[in-house]
Scaffold this motif. Sequence first.
Motif, PDB file in Angstrom:
ATOM      1  N   ILE A 451       0.838  -1.203   0.000  1.00  0.00           N
ATOM      2  CA  ILE A 451       0.000   0.000   0.000  1.00  0.00           C
ATOM      3  C   ILE A 451       0.874   1.255   0.000  1.00  0.00           C
ATOM      4  CG2 ILE A 451      -1.625   1.352   1.376  1.00  0.00           C
ATOM      5  CD1 ILE A 451      -2.944  -0.941  -0.048  1.00  0.00           C
ATOM      6  N   LYS A 452       1.921   1.245   0.801  1.00  0.00           N
ATOM      7  CA  LYS A 452       2.815   2.394   0.861  1.00  0.00           C
ATOM      8  C   LYS A 452       3.467   2.649  -0.486  1.00  0.00           C
ATOM      9  CE  LYS A 452       6.774   4.246   3.453  1.00  0.00           C
ATOM     10  NZ  LYS A 452       7.756   3.970   4.542  1.00  0.00           N
ATOM     11  N   GLN A 455       0.956   4.251  -2.859  1.00  0.00           N
ATOM     12  CA  GLN A 455       0.730   5.663  -2.534  1.00  0.00           C
ATOM     13  C   GLN A 455       1.902   6.526  -2.989  1.00  0.00           C
ATOM     14  OE1 GLN A 455      -0.002   5.033   1.674  1.00  0.00           O
ATOM     15  NE2 GLN A 455      -2.212   5.314   1.416  1.00  0.00           N
ATOM     16  N   GLN A 456       3.116   6.013  -2.874  1.00  0.00           N
ATOM     17  CA  GLN A 456       4.293   6.760  -3.331  1.00  0.00           C
ATOM     18  C   GLN A 456       4.268   6.936  -4.843  1.00  0.00           C
ATOM     19  OE1 GLN A 456       7.461   4.353  -1.719  1.00  0.00           O
ATOM     20  NE2 GLN A 456       7.521   5.481   0.229  1.00  0.00           N
ATOM     21  N   ILE A 458       1.595   7.017  -6.701  1.00  0.00           N
ATOM     22  CA  ILE A 458       0.550   7.986  -7.020  1.00  0.00           C
ATOM     23  C   ILE A 458       1.051   9.404  -6.787  1.00  0.00           C
ATOM     24  CG2 ILE A 458      -1.685   8.881  -6.229  1.00  0.00           C
ATOM     25  CD1 ILE A 458      -2.583   6.034  -5.828  1.00  0.00           C
ATOM     26  N   ALA A 459       1.771   9.601  -5.678  1.00  0.00           N
ATOM     27  CA  ALA A 459       2.324  10.928  -5.378  1.00  0.00           C
ATOM     28  C   ALA A 459       3.291  11.370  -6.467  1.00  0.00           C
ATOM     29  CB  ALA A 459       3.026  10.903  -4.019  1.00  0.00           C
ATOM     30  N   GLU A 488      -6.768  10.687  -9.038  1.00  0.00           N
ATOM     31  CA  GLU A 488      -7.487  10.993  -7.802  1.00  0.00           C
ATOM     32  C   GLU A 488      -8.382   9.825  -7.398  1.00  0.00           C
ATOM     33  OE1 GLU A 488      -9.542  14.490  -8.949  1.00  0.00           O
ATOM     34  OE2 GLU A 488      -8.019  15.863  -8.179  1.00  0.00           O
ATOM     35  N   SER A 491      -6.292   7.023  -5.925  1.00  0.00           N
ATOM     36  CA  SER A 491      -5.866   7.412  -4.589  1.00  0.00           C
ATOM     37  C   SER A 491      -7.003   7.229  -3.591  1.00  0.00           C
ATOM     38  CB  SER A 491      -5.400   8.869  -4.585  1.00  0.00           C
ATOM     39  OG  SER A 491      -4.997   9.270  -3.292  1.00  0.00           O
ATOM     40  N   GLU A 492      -8.208   7.607  -3.995  1.00  0.00           N
ATOM     41  CA  GLU A 492      -9.368   7.476  -3.126  1.00  0.00           C
ATOM     42  C   GLU A 492      -9.676   5.998  -2.845  1.00  0.00           C
ATOM     43  OE1 GLU A 492     -12.621   9.106  -0.920  1.00  0.00           O
ATOM     44  OE2 GLU A 492     -10.820  10.001  -1.808  1.00  0.00           O
ATOM     45  N   ILE A 494      -7.532   3.419  -2.917  1.00  0.00           N
ATOM     46  CA  ILE A 494      -6.493   2.844  -2.047  1.00  0.00           C
ATOM     47  C   ILE A 494      -6.664   3.280  -0.595  1.00  0.00           C
ATOM     48  CG2 ILE A 494      -4.007   2.811  -1.579  1.00  0.00           C
ATOM     49  CD1 ILE A 494      -3.556   2.990  -4.578  1.00  0.00           C
ATOM     50  N   SER A 495      -7.041   4.539  -0.408  1.00  0.00           N
ATOM     51  CA  SER A 495      -7.203   5.038   0.961  1.00  0.00           C
ATOM     52  C   SER A 495      -8.305   4.303   1.699  1.00  0.00           C
ATOM     53  CB  SER A 495      -7.518   6.545   0.928  1.00  0.00           C
ATOM     54  OG  SER A 495      -8.799   6.795   0.364  1.00  0.00           O
ATOM     55  N   THR A 498      -6.771   1.283   3.587  1.00  0.00           N
ATOM     56  CA  THR A 498      -5.605   1.566   4.422  1.00  0.00           C
ATOM     57  C   THR A 498      -6.057   1.779   5.851  1.00  0.00           C
ATOM     58  OG1 THR A 498      -4.570   2.701   2.551  1.00  0.00           O
ATOM     59  CG2 THR A 498      -3.607   3.057   4.703  1.00  0.00           C
TER      60      THR A 498
END
Length: 500
Positions: A451-452, A455-456, A458-459, A488, A491-492, A494-495, A498
């Motif tokens: 997951i981390k 997210q990286q 995506i950033a 976006e 990202s939504e 995946i969150s 988490t």
Amino acid sequence: MTVFERNLAVITVKAPHIAEILRKTSSGTAYKDVVVAKTGLSVPVFATGQALHSLYDPARESERALPAESGFMLFGGLGSGIQISAFLQKYPHSVCAVTEADYPSLKQLLSLIDYTDILSDSRVFLLPPCTDSAFIAALTETYLPALHGTFGCYLLRAWSGYFKDAADHLSTCIETGLEKIKADFSVQAHFGKIWVRNIFLNLQLASCITPQYPNIDTARTAFIVGAGPSLDSCLDKFAQQRQRYTLFCTDTALPVLLAHGIIPEFFIALDPQSISYLHTCGTIPRSITGIFDLSAQKTVSRRFYENGNPLFFTAGNHPLVQTAAAFSPFPQLNTVSGTVAVAAYHAAQSLGFRRIECTGMDFAYTGGQAYARGTYLTALYTNAASRILPEEDAFIRLMFRTPVYHEEINGKYTYKSSLLDSYRTAFEAEKKLFSPWNPAEFRQFPYKQFIKALQQRIAACNRDVLMGFFPFLAWYTVHGNANFDGMELVSEVISGYTKP
């Protein structure tokens, strides 16, 4: 380095298979040379002397000839590439693909003009020639409606006139390809959300277990058990000769076997739908090992886990599953056909079995019967039956929900459909494949680290992340009610999986 070598170097990176074929192909004779237009652009000329573009101002000609904006444009004919440059400049957020008539003609063009600026652009895909049997598959893999939006096609007029047969064939291929894409998109739009939910929840469960490579006797005969009508005739055989076989039971067949006191060694599931839970109602013997695709219904895998059964997850063909498997390996499982029968056969071969028999793999409604007696549908339809809507009526509606054709066998009709035929074809093809599983792939999954990493990426606006979610994007295209762009939205999603 020659012009061809420079072009080939770029193609080797983006389309290595095409590059390899080009290396072995002799240059064609369709093009005579290039001439210089008044604006200084090099324009290819056919052997007949006809130029592919205007020799006055080819850039303006190309810009005027471009159709309305499309998210994805397929160009027929590479030409000088000016039409592709014009498209990319006019529609910077769109992508495109290009195809030629055949490999000799493509190689000849690549030897005449430097296309490296175009071919190296991330928005440009080089497809096999439209006369190549691989073209349709390449088109369906390249054009993703959920990501690219509308489809457009632009054929160079001179090219379609010179290669008339190829241009006509291209039109047919586009129609065939788009029908397949439409069907795939429909499936993705239907299952896209539940697939993603199942995958994330199963990955969480995979982080809680340390799976073991099964300790089995591969000298025995593996028996793949489906839920087709022919299963009824094999139940006595299993009971009498049980020690000869290692049973790989597909999900729908499990209640049939258990009702007859037959306990399979393996249970295989890949169906994402909630109704799949009905296959596992009642007591599940703890000796059964569960084999689950990561996109399979999460309540079924959770049931096996909480029941204390051994289980392990496999990586099917869903792109998000493959993203997870690239991060930390899972045993690979062929799920592209969508039928668990193929997955079960794949599992038996991958575990080392060489003698494999099958039953219940009818891929037809044999004798007018949809399934073996005793599946979850038997109980479901019996309980819902009434005087004016008997159980038989429900099975008839199930069998004839799509167009079928029939064959008369021993005085009874057996009904088939194009979908069931495609399952049979995929099943027969699987018998010719073999890819053993590596025991090193049976390991605990590092969910939090995964997951981390997502997210990286995506950033960092890594668009490759979107590829893992394009079936979900297809669902969102049809069902979404918020205004998220692709990144976006991912990202939504995946969150939501988490834990704080």
